[in-house]
Design a protein around this motif. Structure first.
Motif, PDB file in Angstrom:
ATOM      1  N   HIS A 103       6.133   4.594   1.652  1.00 39.68           N
ATOM      2  CA  HIS A 103       5.803   6.003   1.927  1.00 39.68           C
ATOM      3  C   HIS A 103       6.249   6.876   0.761  1.00 39.68           C
ATOM      4  CE1 HIS A 103       4.488   5.665   6.154  1.00 39.68           C
ATOM      5  NE2 HIS A 103       5.177   4.535   6.073  1.00 39.68           N
ATOM      6  N   ARG A 104       5.357   7.758   0.331  1.00 36.41           N
ATOM      7  CA  ARG A 104       5.671   8.722  -0.730  1.00 36.41           C
ATOM      8  C   ARG A 104       5.456  10.127  -0.183  1.00 36.41           C
ATOM      9  NH1 ARG A 104       4.596   5.678  -5.644  1.00 36.41           N
ATOM     10  NH2 ARG A 104       5.951   3.891  -5.319  1.00 36.41           N
ATOM     11  N   GLU A 105       5.946  11.086  -0.933  1.00 37.14           N
ATOM     12  CA  GLU A 105       5.798  12.482  -0.494  1.00 37.14           C
ATOM     13  C   GLU A 105       4.319  12.856  -0.389  1.00 37.14           C
ATOM     14  OE1 GLU A 105       7.204  16.847  -1.921  1.00 37.14           O
ATOM     15  OE2 GLU A 105       8.318  15.122  -2.712  1.00 37.14           O
ATOM     16  N   GLU A 106       3.985  13.571   0.674  1.00 38.39           N
ATOM     17  CA  GLU A 106       2.594  13.900   0.946  1.00 38.39           C
ATOM     18  C   GLU A 106       1.995  14.762  -0.167  1.00 38.39           C
ATOM     19  OE1 GLU A 106       2.073  15.111   4.927  1.00 38.39           O
ATOM     20  OE2 GLU A 106      -0.090  14.929   4.791  1.00 38.39           O
ATOM     21  N   ARG A 107       0.759  14.401  -0.577  1.00 36.39           N
ATOM     22  CA  ARG A 107       0.043  15.223  -1.558  1.00 36.39           C
ATOM     23  C   ARG A 107      -0.966  16.059  -0.791  1.00 36.39           C
ATOM     24  NH1 ARG A 107      -2.182  10.669  -5.505  1.00 36.39           N
ATOM     25  NH2 ARG A 107      -3.079  10.072  -3.514  1.00 36.39           N
ATOM     26  N   LYS A 108      -1.234  17.252  -1.288  1.00 38.94           N
ATOM     27  CA  LYS A 108      -2.108  18.132  -0.509  1.00 38.94           C
ATOM     28  C   LYS A 108      -3.574  17.902  -0.892  1.00 38.94           C
ATOM     29  CE  LYS A 108      -1.771  22.736   1.492  1.00 38.94           C
ATOM     30  NZ  LYS A 108      -3.139  22.748   1.908  1.00 38.94           N
ATOM     31  N   VAL A 109      -4.011  16.654  -0.820  1.00 36.07           N
ATOM     32  CA  VAL A 109      -5.390  16.350  -1.189  1.00 36.07           C
ATOM     33  C   VAL A 109      -6.317  16.591  -0.004  1.00 36.07           C
ATOM     34  CG1 VAL A 109      -6.953  14.579  -2.073  1.00 36.07           C
ATOM     35  CG2 VAL A 109      -4.567  14.624  -2.812  1.00 36.07           C
ATOM     36  N   PRO A 141       0.836  -1.212   0.000  1.00 36.64           N
ATOM     37  CA  PRO A 141       0.000   0.000   0.000  1.00 36.64           C
ATOM     38  C   PRO A 141       0.869   1.260   0.000  1.00 36.64           C
ATOM     39  CG  PRO A 141      -0.283  -1.265   2.060  1.00 36.64           C
ATOM     40  CD  PRO A 141       0.675  -2.023   1.202  1.00 36.64           C
ATOM     41  N   LEU A 142       0.410   2.268  -0.748  1.00 36.13           N
ATOM     42  CA  LEU A 142       1.166   3.525  -0.807  1.00 36.13           C
ATOM     43  C   LEU A 142       0.612   4.476   0.232  1.00 36.13           C
ATOM     44  CD1 LEU A 142       1.322   4.231  -4.656  1.00 36.13           C
ATOM     45  CD2 LEU A 142       3.045   3.120  -3.205  1.00 36.13           C
ATOM     46  N   ILE A 143       1.502   5.003   1.063  1.00 33.05           N
ATOM     47  CA  ILE A 143       1.087   5.986   2.058  1.00 33.05           C
ATOM     48  C   ILE A 143       1.753   7.313   1.714  1.00 33.05           C
ATOM     49  CG2 ILE A 143       1.158   6.654   4.495  1.00 33.05           C
ATOM     50  CD1 ILE A 143       1.057   3.725   5.244  1.00 33.05           C
ATOM     51  N   PHE A 144       0.931   8.323   1.484  1.00 36.07           N
ATOM     52  CA  PHE A 144       1.486   9.640   1.169  1.00 36.07           C
ATOM     53  C   PHE A 144       1.714  10.395   2.474  1.00 36.07           C
ATOM     54  CE2 PHE A 144      -0.534   8.112  -2.622  1.00 36.07           C
ATOM     55  CZ  PHE A 144       0.419   8.410  -3.590  1.00 36.07           C
ATOM     56  N   GLY A 145       2.978  10.659   2.782  1.00 38.95           N
ATOM     57  CA  GLY A 145       3.324  11.293   4.056  1.00 38.95           C
ATOM     58  C   GLY A 145       3.788  10.247   5.054  1.00 38.95           C
ATOM     59  N   ASP A 146       3.807  10.639   6.342  1.00 35.47           N
ATOM     60  CA  ASP A 146       4.367   9.751   7.374  1.00 35.47           C
ATOM     61  C   ASP A 146       3.384   8.684   7.857  1.00 35.47           C
ATOM     62  OD1 ASP A 146       2.609  11.177   8.946  1.00 35.47           O
ATOM     63  OD2 ASP A 146       4.153  12.264  10.064  1.00 35.47           O
ATOM     64  N   GLY A 147       2.119   8.764   7.415  1.00 33.70           N
ATOM     65  CA  GLY A 147       1.142   7.741   7.809  1.00 33.70           C
ATOM     66  C   GLY A 147       0.567   7.982   9.188  1.00 33.70           C
ATOM     67  N   LYS A 148       0.927   9.106   9.794  1.00 37.85           N
ATOM     68  CA  LYS A 148       0.408   9.382  11.152  1.00 37.85           C
ATOM     69  C   LYS A 148      -0.932  10.101  11.097  1.00 37.85           C
ATOM     70  CE  LYS A 148       4.813   9.210  13.465  1.00 37.85           C
ATOM     71  NZ  LYS A 148       6.045   9.992  13.609  1.00 37.85           N
ATOM     72  N   GLN A 149      -1.352  10.447   9.901  1.00 41.68           N
ATOM     73  CA  GLN A 149      -2.675  11.056   9.731  1.00 41.68           C
ATOM     74  C   GLN A 149      -3.727  10.039  10.201  1.00 41.68           C
ATOM     75  OE1 GLN A 149      -3.494  12.134   5.642  1.00 41.68           O
ATOM     76  NE2 GLN A 149      -5.681  12.085   6.049  1.00 41.68           N
TER      77      GLN A 149
END
Ligand SMILES: NC(=O)c1ccc[n+]([C@@H]2O[C@H](COP(=O)([O-])OP(=O)(O)OC[C@H]3O[C@@H](n4cnc5c(N)ncnc54)[C@H](O)[C@@H]3O)[C@@H](O)[C@H]2O)c1
Length: 321
Positions: free
Chosen positions: A272-278, A207-215
């Motif tokens: 983990h990928r760079e966070e997208r501002k969605v 699974p791809l997580i955008f950002g640190d996944g702490k959201q």
């Protein structure tokens, strides 16, 4: 409000929440379930269970069309207003967003007043809270929302309140948190992260997580959301808003770990990928005391159990496809 023998209307009734409400209305012994849906999403298949009761009348129509809404409302006692487009579609098609969520809601409420409807239970959203100023988020939390979808939901709540005062139309608005479960749209353009992850894990991909996944999210299982709607309708409470949530916080990292385990792939590590501002909201955790105390509602399906049911359901529809 008594449900047994009532004539009910469910807007957006072919969708996720609406179709589960229809199922529970059958069990509650209502006389009639009129569904109005334009199939932007949703499906006839979602209403198969409820339709077996012979009580469902499906109107393939748009809540933006006043004549159709008036026709659907004819003789109705109780309204569950669910029709809306998704937050992502609202951002891409802002005019559509306002016409469906604001004008469409106005049409439904105006028709409800004319038809002397006894009560409306309407879908609002945790989006009205935006980025939390504090957690758990209670119903008195400020509207920190910065999205058009959330703005439209705030408008919906305010229109409901004004109709209560102008026309004495009783209502309850429910601020749903993160809903999941069977009949989620698994093929649509606007599918949730959960479904995308299930697809990837099944294909043997992480699974791809955008950002640190702490959201975090406050997940609430679909049948619990439908139960909340019936509880709100049955109660004598009016002119009020309630959170509909489990009151537990699940981070994206935790969600990925649970899914990997349930799908038998604990070997896969989320990427983990760079966070997208969605979706800039970092935390979701609801206060659930008000719904418990005033509506007698609390969730009964926890996130593990609910995700297991989602995984099982998805297998059955893959077999059918
Ligand atoms: N799913 C969630 O996590 C969530 C969270 C907060 C709030 N909500 C709100 O809950 C309600 C139900 O959401 P859902 O998850 O069941 O969504 P859904 O998309 O599954 O259901 C909405 C239904 O409304 C229909 N619809 C859309 N535009 C319409 C129109 N103009 N006329 C008639 N029908 C129309 C769609 O075809 C669909 O069947 C919505 O108001 C939504 O904003 C959902």
């Amino acid at each position: 409000m008594e449900l047994a023998g009532a004539r009910t209307l469910v807007t957006g009734g072919a969708g996720l929440v609406g179709s589960h409400i229809a199922d529970l209305l059958v069990d509650a012994g209502v006389d009639e379930i009129v569904v109005i849906d334009n199939f932007t999403r949703g499906s006839r298949q979602n209403l198969e269970d409820a339709s077996r009761s012979g009580k469902v009348t499906l109107i393939d129509g748009d809540i933006r069309d006043v004549a159709t809404v008036n026709r659907a409302m004819d003789g109705i006692d109780l309204v569950f207003h669910q029709a809306a487009i998704r937050i992502t579609q609202c951002a891409e098609q802002p005019r559509e967003a306002v016409s469906v969520l604001v004008d469409g809601t106005f049409n439904v409420l105006e028709a409800a007043v004319n038809a002397k409807v006894r009560k409306v239970v309407a879908a609002s959203s945790a989006s009205v809270y935006g980025e939390p100023s504090y957690v758990p988020i209670d119903e008195g939390h400020p509207f920190n929302n910065r999205t058009l979808y959330g703005a439209a939901k705030v408008a919906n709540e305010q229109i409901l309140r004004s109709f209560n005062d102008m026309y004495e139309l009783p209502y309850v608005a429910l601020r749903y948190f993160n809903i999941y479960g069977p009949r989620m749209d698994v093929y649509g353009v606007y599918t949730e992260v959960l479904i995308r992850w299930l697809d990837r894990i099944e294909a043997g991909e992480a699974p791809l997580i955008f950002g640190d996944g702490k959201q975090s999210m406050d997940f609430v299982y679909i049948t619990d959301v439908a139960r909340a709607n019936l509880a709100a309708m049955r109660s004598s409470v009016s002119d009020d808003v309630f959170n509909v949530a489990s009151g537990t916080e699940t981070t994206l990292n935790e969600l990925a770990a649970i899914l990997l385990e349930l799908m038998g792939r604990p070997d896969l590590q989320p990427e983990h990928r760079e966070e997208r501002k969605v979706n800039p909201v970092r935390r979701r955790l609801a206060a659930i005391e008000k719904a418990r105390e005033m509506l007698g509602f609390e969730t009964i399906v926890d996130v593990r159990e609910g995700l297991q049911r989602l995984v099982d359901w998805r297998k059955t529809i893959k077999v059918l496809a």
